[in-house]
Design a protein around this motif. Structure first.
Motif, PDB file in Angstrom:
ATOM      1  N   UNK A  49      18.098  -1.484   4.111  1.00  0.00           N
ATOM      2  CA  UNK A  49      16.992  -1.347   5.076  1.00  0.00           C
ATOM      3  C   UNK A  49      15.771  -0.646   4.496  1.00  0.00           C
ATOM      4  N   UNK A  50      15.978   0.209   3.474  1.00  0.00           N
ATOM      5  CA  UNK A  50      14.843   0.940   2.916  1.00  0.00           C
ATOM      6  C   UNK A  50      14.126   0.179   1.810  1.00  0.00           C
ATOM      7  N   UNK A  51      14.654  -0.980   1.397  1.00  0.00           N
ATOM      8  CA  UNK A  51      14.086  -1.674   0.234  1.00  0.00           C
ATOM      9  C   UNK A  51      12.638  -2.094   0.449  1.00  0.00           C
ATOM     10  N   UNK A  52      12.322  -2.614   1.627  1.00  0.00           N
ATOM     11  CA  UNK A  52      10.948  -3.070   1.888  1.00  0.00           C
ATOM     12  C   UNK A  52       9.956  -1.916   1.786  1.00  0.00           C
ATOM     13  N   UNK A  53      10.303  -0.772   2.373  1.00  0.00           N
ATOM     14  CA  UNK A  53       9.406   0.382   2.325  1.00  0.00           C
ATOM     15  C   UNK A  53       9.242   0.899   0.903  1.00  0.00           C
ATOM     16  N   UNK A  54      10.319   0.824   0.109  1.00  0.00           N
ATOM     17  CA  UNK A  54      10.252   1.273  -1.286  1.00  0.00           C
ATOM     18  C   UNK A  54       9.246   0.427  -2.060  1.00  0.00           C
ATOM     19  N   UNK A  55       9.394  -0.898  -1.947  1.00  0.00           N
ATOM     20  CA  UNK A  55       8.491  -1.795  -2.676  1.00  0.00           C
ATOM     21  C   UNK A  55       7.055  -1.581  -2.231  1.00  0.00           C
ATOM     22  N   UNK A  56       6.858  -1.416  -0.931  1.00  0.00           N
ATOM     23  CA  UNK A  56       5.502  -1.213  -0.404  1.00  0.00           C
ATOM     24  C   UNK A  56       4.898   0.086  -0.938  1.00  0.00           C
ATOM     25  N   UNK A  57       5.680   1.158  -0.955  1.00  0.00           N
ATOM     26  CA  UNK A  57       5.163   2.451  -1.416  1.00  0.00           C
ATOM     27  C   UNK A  57       4.848   2.418  -2.908  1.00  0.00           C
ATOM     28  N   UNK A  58       5.743   1.826  -3.691  1.00  0.00           N
ATOM     29  CA  UNK A  58       5.508   1.759  -5.135  1.00  0.00           C
ATOM     30  C   UNK A  58       4.254   0.955  -5.451  1.00  0.00           C
ATOM     31  N   UNK A  59       4.069  -0.159  -4.720  1.00  0.00           N
ATOM     32  CA  UNK A  59       2.947  -1.043  -5.017  1.00  0.00           C
ATOM     33  C   UNK A  59       1.629  -0.493  -4.472  1.00  0.00           C
ATOM     34  N   UNK A  60       1.636  -0.036  -3.219  1.00  0.00           N
ATOM     35  CA  UNK A  60       0.385   0.338  -2.568  1.00  0.00           C
ATOM     36  C   UNK A  60      -0.024   1.780  -2.828  1.00  0.00           C
TER      37      UNK A  60
END
Length: 839
Positions: free
Chosen positions: A666-677
Motif C-alpha cells: 500500500x505504501x509503494x505509490x507514495x514512495x515512488x511519488x515522494x522520491x520522484x517529486x
C-alpha cells in the motif's frame, strides 16, 4: 666475559643483565643481542615469518615475553569447544573455490600488550600468514581485533597461543564485556570531565578579578597566593584529565616521524602542545615572576574538549548496549513446548536452544531467536502483539498471526507467543544486523578520509604558522618575550582543529543511529554519503514493491472459499497458501474445519483432489478441472493474473474461479511519488516476472521505465548502463538481484531478503519499512549537508580567528573559549541528525 655491542635488548629495548649473551641473527650479516630466551623466541618467530619491518616502526619498549608452559597452552584449548565457540564467535557458511561449503568463524578479541602502531602491524601480519586465517583487523585506539578464520584448518587456541608467544594476550570479547569496558571508560571520562570542569570554574574565579582589576594584587604576596592556588587547581587537570591528549599526541608524532607522512598528525598534537606550553610557562612565571599565567586557559581548554569527546562516545555506547542486551539473554530460561501437543515439556536456556524447538515467549519477554508463530487451536487463528521498535523504529505493537515470522530483538506485548525456532545465536537477524553495523562503523567513508587528510595538513600548517608568529613577534618586540609567547599560544589554541576532527565522525554516528530507529540499518561505511548523491533508484518488483506472495483479488462465496481452503491445506503450492490466508481473514463467522477430506491426491503441477461425503472435489488449473467437466469452455486466461478453479463432481457441479495477484504494497505509490517529486529522483523497475504483471504494477505506481522477464545478467547490464552518468541505488530482496545490487553505487535489501542479499547489501530495511525510503534518502542528504556545514564552519572559523590572533587581539583565555565554542557548535549541529525530518 664477552662484551655486548649494546646494553639494551634489540627486541624489547629493556636493559641486558651483565654477563648475559644471547645472540639473534637479524640478517645475513647482522647479529644482535637480546635480554632473555623469551625475547629470542619472539624475535626469531618475527624474523622467520619475514616480518622484520616491525622493528622499524617500534617506538616504545615492549613487555618482556614469558615462556608459555604446557599447562597454559592446554588452558587455551578450552576455546576450541564447540559449545563455547558457538557462544563467543559468529559463524556463517561460505563457498570455497572448489564449490564446497565451509564454515567461517568471526570473533572479536581484546588485546593486551599493544603499545603502538608497530604492534598493530605485527599482529595483523603475523596472523594473516597463518593458513586458515581469512582476515585480521586491529583497532589501535580500542585495543581490539576482529578475526575471521576457519576453525577446521587452524584452531582458535593455536592463534591465541601464537599471539601469546609474540607477547600479546588475547581474550574473546563478548558484548557484555565490551559494554562493561565502555561503561568503565565512560566513568573515567566523566571523572576527567568533572575534575576539568571544577578546575575551569575555580581557575576562572581566581583569574577574573585580576583580569578586570576587581582585586588589588599589587602586592607580591597576594599575587603569588593566587597563582599558587591556580597551579594546585590546574595540575590534576593537566596530568589526569588531559592525559588522553598527551598520549594521542605522542603516538601521532612518533608515527609521523616513522612513516614520514604529515597526514599522521592528529588534532591531539596542537592540543597537547598548547597545554604543555601554557602549563609550563605558567609554572615558570609562578616560580620566577612575570606578567601573566594561563592556568585558567588550560583548564577551560581541557574541559570543553573532553565534553565534546564524551558526547561522541555516548552515541557509540548506545549501539553497544543493544547488542549486550540480547547477548545477556543467553542465560535466561524459557519454557520449551512439545512440538505436537504444545504442552510445557521443560525449561531451556537460550544458549541451548536448537532449530526446531518450540518455545513459549512470555509477556514482556525479549525474543532471542528468529522463528514462526505456531497455531494452538485449529479452529481459529489466535492473534498476538509484538513490539518491533528495536528493529524497525515502529513504536506501535504489530499484530501477528500463526505462520507469521517473529524476529530476535522484538518484545512480546501481551499474550504469550508459541514460536518455532528457525535461527538462533549468531545466525539470528539481530546478530547479523549488529555484525553488519559494526562493520559499517569500522569502515572509513570517503568524506571521513578527506577530513583526515585535511586535518593532518591543517595541523602541520598550524604548527608552522605558530612558529613563524612567535619568531615575528619575538623579533618585533625583543624586550617582551612573554608577549610573543602569549600571541603564539593564542594562535596555537584558536586554530586547533578540534572542530575539524569532530565534524565528520559525530555526524555519521548520529545519522547511523537515527536511521536505525527509522528502520534503515546501515551496514557499510560509505552508505550515507552515497545515498545523499543518488539520483536514480531501481526497484525489483516481486517482494519489494509487492508483497512477493499471491493474494486473492476477486470476491467469492465465503462457504466455497472455506471449502476450497480446506482442500488446499493438503498442498504446499503458493495458490494453496493464498487460499488458506484468505480463508483465515474472513470475518463472516464461518469456521474452518481441517482434515475433512478423504482419499486426498496431490497431482504436481495440476492440483489436488479429495472426497467429502462421497463427492469428489478438485482444486487446480483448467486442464485438471476439465477432466471432471468434459466439454466445459473455460475461456482464455489472461497474462496478468494467476487463476485456479474449484469444482465438485456432483450431478449439478458448481464451478468457482479464484483470481490471484501479487499484491502491491500500500505504501509503494507514495514512495515512488515522494522520491520522484520531492527528491527529484528517477524511479525505475526491473523484474524477472512476465510482462503483464510487471506493466500492470508499473502503471499502478506511475513508473514509466519498467523492464520485464529480466535475468540476473539483464539486471546487471541495465544498472551498469545507468551508471554511465547517474548515481544508482538498487533495492531488491532475492539472490537474482545480487549482481545488480553489487554493481549499484548503493544497494538496499528488504528485510525479507535472502541471507546472502542481506550480507552483501549496503543497508537493510526493517520489516514492513519500505515506506521509510524517502525519509532515509532525505536524511542522508541532510547528513552530508551538515558534514559540509561543519567542515565549512571549522575551516571558516580558523580563517577568521587566525588573523586576529596573529595581530595579538585575542588573549589565550579567549582563544580557549572560542576554540571550545567552535567545537561545541560542530557537535550540536551534528546532534540535529537525531531528528528525522519527513521528505
Amino acid at each position: 666475559m664477552a662484551k655486548h655491542p649494546t646494553d639494551t635488548c634489540f627486541h624489547c629495548h629493556n636493559p641486558i643483565a651483565p654477563g648475559v649473551v644471547i645472540a639473534v641473527q637479524r640478517a645475513a650479516d647482522t647479529v644482535d643481542h637480546v635480554c632473555c630466551y623469551g625475547c629470542k623466541a619472539v624475535a626469531e618467530l618475527i624474523l622467520g615469518q619475514g616480518l622484520g619491518r616491525f622493528y622499524q616502526y617500534l617506538d616504545t619498549p615492549l613487555p618482556r615475553p614469558d615462556e608459555m608452559s604446557d599447562s597454559e597452552d592446554a588452558a587455551l584449548s578450552v576455546y576450541d569447544r564447540d559449545d563455547l565457540l558457538a557462544e563467543l564467535a559468529e559463524s556463517r557458511s561460505v563457498k570455497a573455490p572448489d564449490g564446497t561449503s565451509r564454515t567461517l568463524h568471526s570473533i572479536r578479541l581484546s588485546l593486551r600488550g599493544i603499545t603502538c602502531a608497530a604492534c598493530v602491524w605485527l599482529i595483523e601480519n603475523a596472523l594473516r600468514t597463518e593458513s586458515g586465517v581469512d582476515s585480521c583487523l586491529v583497532n589501535l585506539s580500542t585495543h581490539e581485533a576482529q578475526l575471521e578464520w576457519y576453525q577446521a584448518d587452524i584452531p582458535l587456541s593455536t592463534l591465541l597461543s601464537r599471539l601469546r608467544r609474540l607477547g600479546y594476550e588475547a581474550t574473546p570479547l563478548t558484548a557484555e564485556a565490551h559494554e562493561a569496558e565502555l561503561q568503565k571508560s565512560q566513568r573515567t571520562d566523566l571523572l576527567r570531565i568533572g575534575i576539568a570542569g571544577i578546575g575551569a570554574m575555580q581557575a576562572m574565579m581566581l583569574a577574573i578579578p585580576t583580569y578586570f582589576g576587581l582585586l588589588d594584587v599589587s602586592g607580591e604576596t597576594m599575587l603569588t597566593f593566587f597563582r599558587m592556588a591556580s597551579l594546585l587547581i590546574a595540575t590534576p587537570v593537566v596530568f589526569f584529565s588531559a592525559q588522553p591528549f598527551f598520549a594521542g599526541a605522542k603516538r601521532s608524532l612518533i608515527n609521523t616521524v616513522r612513516m614520514r607522512q604529515i597526514q599522521q598528525l592528529t588534532m591531539e598534537v596542537p592540543v597537547a602542545l598548547a597545554m604543555a606550553l601554557a602549563y609550563g610557562a605558567s609554572l615558570w612565571i609562578t616560580w620566577q615572576g612575570g606578567d601573566e599565567v594561563y592556568f585558567d586557559s588550560v583548564c577551560m581548554f581541557t574541559f570543553f574538549l573532553l565534553l565534546g569527546r564524551f558526547f561522541e562516545h555516548r552515541a557509540r555506547l548506545k549501539m553497544v548496549h543493544e547488542s549486550a542486551r540480547l547477548s545477556q539473554q543467553r542465560f535466561v530460561l524459557y519454557e520449551r513446548l512439545d512440538p505436537v501437543t504444545l504442552h510445557v515439556q521443560d525449561q531451556v536456556l537460550v544458549r541451548d536452544m536448537q532449530v526446531g524447538d518450540v518455545i513459549r515467549l512470555g509477556s514482556g519477554q525479549l525474543i532471542p531467536f528468529d522463528g514462526d508463530i505456531c497455531r494452538i487451536d485449529s479452529h481459529h487463528a489466535q492473534s498476538y502483539h509484538v513490539n518491533e521498535a528495536a528493529l524497525t523504529g515502529e513504536f506501535r505493537p504489530q499484530r501477528k498471526y500463526p505462520g507469521d515470522t517473529v524476529l530476535s530483538g522484538s518484545v512480546v506485548v501481551d499474550t504469550p507467543v508459541p514460536a518455532r525456532v528457525i535461527r538462533v545465536g549468531g545466525e539470528s537477524f539481530l546478530s547479523t544486523v549488529d555484525r553488519l553495523v559494526n562493520r559499517a562503523l569500522a569502515e572509513r567513508p570517503a568524506v571521513a578520509r578527506l577530513a583526515d587528510r585535511i586535518g593532518g595538513s591543517f595541523v602541520f600548517g598550524v604548527l608552522v604558522v605558530t612558529t613563524l608568529v612567535f619568531a615575528f613577534w619575538y623579533q618585533h618586540d625583543p624586550g617582551s618575550p612573554q608577549r610573543a609567547f602569549e600571541i603564539a599560544l593564542s594562535v596555537l589554541v584558536v586554530t586547533c582543529p578540534c572542530a575539524l576532527a569532530l565534524a565528520t565522525p559525530t555526524a555519521l554516528t548520529t545519522a547511523t543511529n537515527a536511521l536505525r530507529r527509522l528502520g534503515l540499518i546501515v551496514t557499510r561505511g560509505h552508505t550515507i554519503e552515497t545515498m545523499a548523491r543518488v539520483d536514480t533508484t531501481v526497484f525489483d518488483k516481486t517482494g519489494t514493491l509487492t508483497f512477493g506472495h499471491l493474494s486473492l483479488r476477486n470476491e467469492v462465496n465465503p462457504s466455497r472459499l472455506q471449502l476450497a481452503a480446506d482442500l488446499a491445506d493438503h498442498s504446499e503450492h503458493p495458490v494453496s497458501r493464498a487460499l488458506a490466508k484468505a480463508a483465515e481473514g474472513m470475518t463472516s463467522g464461518v469456521q474452518r474445519q481441517h482434515s475433512r477430506f478423504e482419499s486426498v491426491r496431490v497431482v504436481p503441477g495440476a492440483g489436488v483432489e479429495g472426497q467429502l461425503d462421497g463427492i469428489v472435489y478438485r482444486l487446480g488449473n483448467a486442464a485438471f478441472i476439465s477432466e471432471l467437466l468434459v466439454g466445459h469452455a473455460f475461456g482464455d486466461s489472461d497474462d496478468e493474473h494467476t487463476e485456479a478453479w474449484f469444482v465438485s463432481a456432483s450431478p449439478t457441479p458448481e464451478l468457482t474461479r479464484f483470481e490471484f495477484d501479487d499484491e502491491i504494497r500500500p505504501e509503494s505509490r507514495q514512495i515512488i511519488s515522494s522520491l520522484r517529486n520531492t527528491l527529484d529522483q528517477d524511479c525505475r523497475m526491473m523484474s524477472g516476472d512476465r510482462p503483464g504483471p510487471v506493466h500492470r504494477v508499473a502503471e499502478a505506481l506511475g513508473i514509466e521505465e519498467a523492464l520485464a522477464s529480466c535475468s540476473p545478467d539483464d539486471k546487471l547490464r541495465a544498472v551498469q548502463g545507468l551508471q554511465q552518468d547517474r548515481v544508482v541505488a538498487m533495492i531488491g530482496d532475492g539472490i537474482n538481484d545480487l549482481p545488480a545490487m553489487a554493481a549499484a553505487h548503493v544497494s538496499i535489501a528488504m528485510h525479507e531478503a535472502s541471507d546472502l542479499a542481506q550480507v552483501k547489501a549496503d543497508a537493510l530495511l526493517g520489516a514492513g519499512r519500505l515506506g521509510v525510503l524517502p525519509d532515509a534518502f532525505a536524511h542522508a542528504r541532510k547528513t552530508l549537508k551538515i558534514i559540509r556545514q561543519n567542515l565549512g564552519w571549522a575551516l571558516g572559523y580558523n580563517a577568521l580567528a587566525l588573523p586576529l590572533a596573529v595581530a595579538g587581539l585575542i588573549p589565550p583565555w579567549a582563544a580557549a573559549i572560542g576554540m571550545s565554542l567552535s567545537s561545541l557548535i560542530v557537535l550540536f549541529n551534528a546532534m540535529r541528525l537525531n531528528r528525522i525530518s519527513p521528505a
